[in-house]
Design an enzyme around this catalytic site. Sequence first.
Site, PDB file in Angstrom:
ATOM      1  N   HIS A  94       0.806  -1.216   0.000  1.00  0.00           N
ATOM      2  CA  HIS A  94       0.000   0.000   0.000  1.00  0.00           C
ATOM      3  C   HIS A  94       0.845   1.274   0.000  1.00  0.00           C
ATOM      4  CE1 HIS A  94      -4.293  -1.279   0.619  1.00  0.00           C
ATOM      5  NE2 HIS A  94      -3.660  -2.429   0.701  1.00  0.00           N
ATOM      6  N   ASP A  95       2.037   1.196   0.539  1.00  0.00           N
ATOM      7  CA  ASP A  95       2.886   2.392   0.521  1.00  0.00           C
ATOM      8  C   ASP A  95       3.685   2.496  -0.777  1.00  0.00           C
ATOM      9  OD1 ASP A  95       4.008   4.751   1.922  1.00  0.00           O
ATOM     10  OD2 ASP A  95       5.876   3.648   1.723  1.00  0.00           O
ATOM     11  N   ASP A 102       7.757   5.940   0.414  1.00  0.00           N
ATOM     12  CA  ASP A 102       8.218   7.038   1.272  1.00  0.00           C
ATOM     13  C   ASP A 102       7.445   7.167   2.577  1.00  0.00           C
ATOM     14  OD1 ASP A 102       5.782   7.934   0.360  1.00  0.00           O
ATOM     15  OD2 ASP A 102       6.491   9.901  -0.286  1.00  0.00           O
ATOM     16  N   SER A 104       4.369   7.506   3.121  1.00  0.00           N
ATOM     17  CA  SER A 104       3.203   8.399   3.115  1.00  0.00           C
ATOM     18  C   SER A 104       1.988   7.685   3.703  1.00  0.00           C
ATOM     19  CB  SER A 104       2.898   8.877   1.687  1.00  0.00           C
ATOM     20  OG  SER A 104       2.613   7.778   0.834  1.00  0.00           O
ATOM     21  N   PRO A 190      -4.446  -1.875  -7.141  1.00  0.00           N
ATOM     22  CA  PRO A 190      -5.494  -2.753  -7.702  1.00  0.00           C
ATOM     23  C   PRO A 190      -6.480  -3.183  -6.632  1.00  0.00           C
ATOM     24  CG  PRO A 190      -3.359  -3.876  -7.609  1.00  0.00           C
ATOM     25  CD  PRO A 190      -3.122  -2.485  -7.140  1.00  0.00           C
ATOM     26  N   HIS A 220      -1.862 -13.680  -0.318  1.00  0.00           N
ATOM     27  CA  HIS A 220      -3.185 -14.097   0.162  1.00  0.00           C
ATOM     28  C   HIS A 220      -3.129 -15.465   0.830  1.00  0.00           C
ATOM     29  CE1 HIS A 220      -5.426 -11.264  -2.865  1.00  0.00           C
ATOM     30  NE2 HIS A 220      -4.740 -10.621  -1.957  1.00  0.00           N
ATOM     31  N   SER A 221      -1.952 -16.069   0.857  1.00  0.00           N
ATOM     32  CA  SER A 221      -1.774 -17.337   1.561  1.00  0.00           C
ATOM     33  C   SER A 221      -1.927 -17.168   3.066  1.00  0.00           C
ATOM     34  CB  SER A 221      -0.382 -17.905   1.244  1.00  0.00           C
ATOM     35  OG  SER A 221      -0.049 -18.958   2.116  1.00  0.00           O
ATOM     36  N   ASP A 270      -6.436 -19.108   3.918  1.00  0.00           N
ATOM     37  CA  ASP A 270      -6.018 -20.485   3.670  1.00  0.00           C
ATOM     38  C   ASP A 270      -6.283 -21.275   4.948  1.00  0.00           C
ATOM     39  OD1 ASP A 270      -4.767 -22.880   3.228  1.00  0.00           O
ATOM     40  OD2 ASP A 270      -2.754 -22.045   2.955  1.00  0.00           O
ATOM     41  N   THR A 273      -3.027 -23.783   6.041  1.00  0.00           N
ATOM     42  CA  THR A 273      -1.855 -23.196   6.703  1.00  0.00           C
ATOM     43  C   THR A 273      -2.067 -21.684   6.797  1.00  0.00           C
ATOM     44  OG1 THR A 273      -0.726 -23.085   4.549  1.00  0.00           O
ATOM     45  CG2 THR A 273      -0.234 -24.988   5.945  1.00  0.00           C
TER      46      THR A 273
END
Length: 353
Positions: A94-95, A102, A104, A190, A220-221, A270, A273
């Site tokens: 996300h950064d 930086d 933000s 995205p 996403h695991s 998941d 695991t």
Amino acid sequence: MTWHKICAATSPRRQRAARNLVMGSSLVVIFFALLSFTLLAFGEDEAGAKNPGLVLNYYRESCPQAEEVIREQVKLLYKRHKNTAFSWLRNIFHDCAVQSCDASLLLDSTRRSLSEKEADRSFGMRNFRYLETIKEAVERECPGVVSCADILVLSARDGIVAVGGPYIPLKTGRRDGRKSRADLLEEYLPDHNESISSVLDKFNALGIDTPGVVALLGSHSVGRTHCVKLVHRLYPEVDPDLNPDHVPHMLKKCYDPIPDPKAVQYVRNDRGTPMKLDNNYYRNILDNKGLLQVDHQLAYDKRTRPFVKKMAKNQEYFFKEFSQAITILSENNPLTGDKGEIRKRCNVANKHH
């Protein structure tokens, strides 16, 4: 004329003058060669100042214990709060994906601007207060030296290790930005409901190729997904693409078609695991057990499916592509040299008088 010919054709006095001329010329050549090398190695910023950019172990002289302090803090926080590792991993996406790596993302909202971390696209992100805990520990060791941007990146590196992922040597030397970019999140990040083409395009713009994108989504695991992000696949009708054996569990967790965003209603990404970064994610999505729409698309789009199948079979290949993609992401347009600042606190820019 060579030096030997000069010696043969001239007097001792002229020989000394010629020798000085040749040596002087050589020194000039060496000087400019060294200057060129320095400029190539370090570059210059817009003001012409030397800019070392990102390097491994940037703080070896200014704060030798910085990386060890961060590593120990990450371990300690993970021991107390297991979900911090997922937060560190999500932070780097996300950064760094939004124009510049930086920090933000960490800034609080002000009267004039909404912060990135409080924008809708950052739904579900948490544990920012623990980054302040790490920052405080580093400040005790070396006040005003280590940037929040580097702490964000190194905590992600060490968080990945905490959940069983690979150790990725990441460069440091970033400086902190002074403004949030909440208005740009939709453009750069995205979304789970976007087409796979859009996801590929956004990451490709950062220099991450298709296998790199497939590997990044392997994050996403670990962790869990809030029911707010899932109910469109369950209500009013169950998405036929979902594995019917997986649906009862999802309905049990997401029993409300309009879930409260503040309620603790989650599904583990998941179930096999859930606390481990591994290639089980790829086997799940090939078996139609992906929670998000993008997971399903990743498994069945002709551009990404071959890499999904390869990563499902070969965890070493997954880790290799994942490491490379994280490295590229972490080096996206950083502020270095004299640009930006070293924040005293990660959630607010320094006050300049």
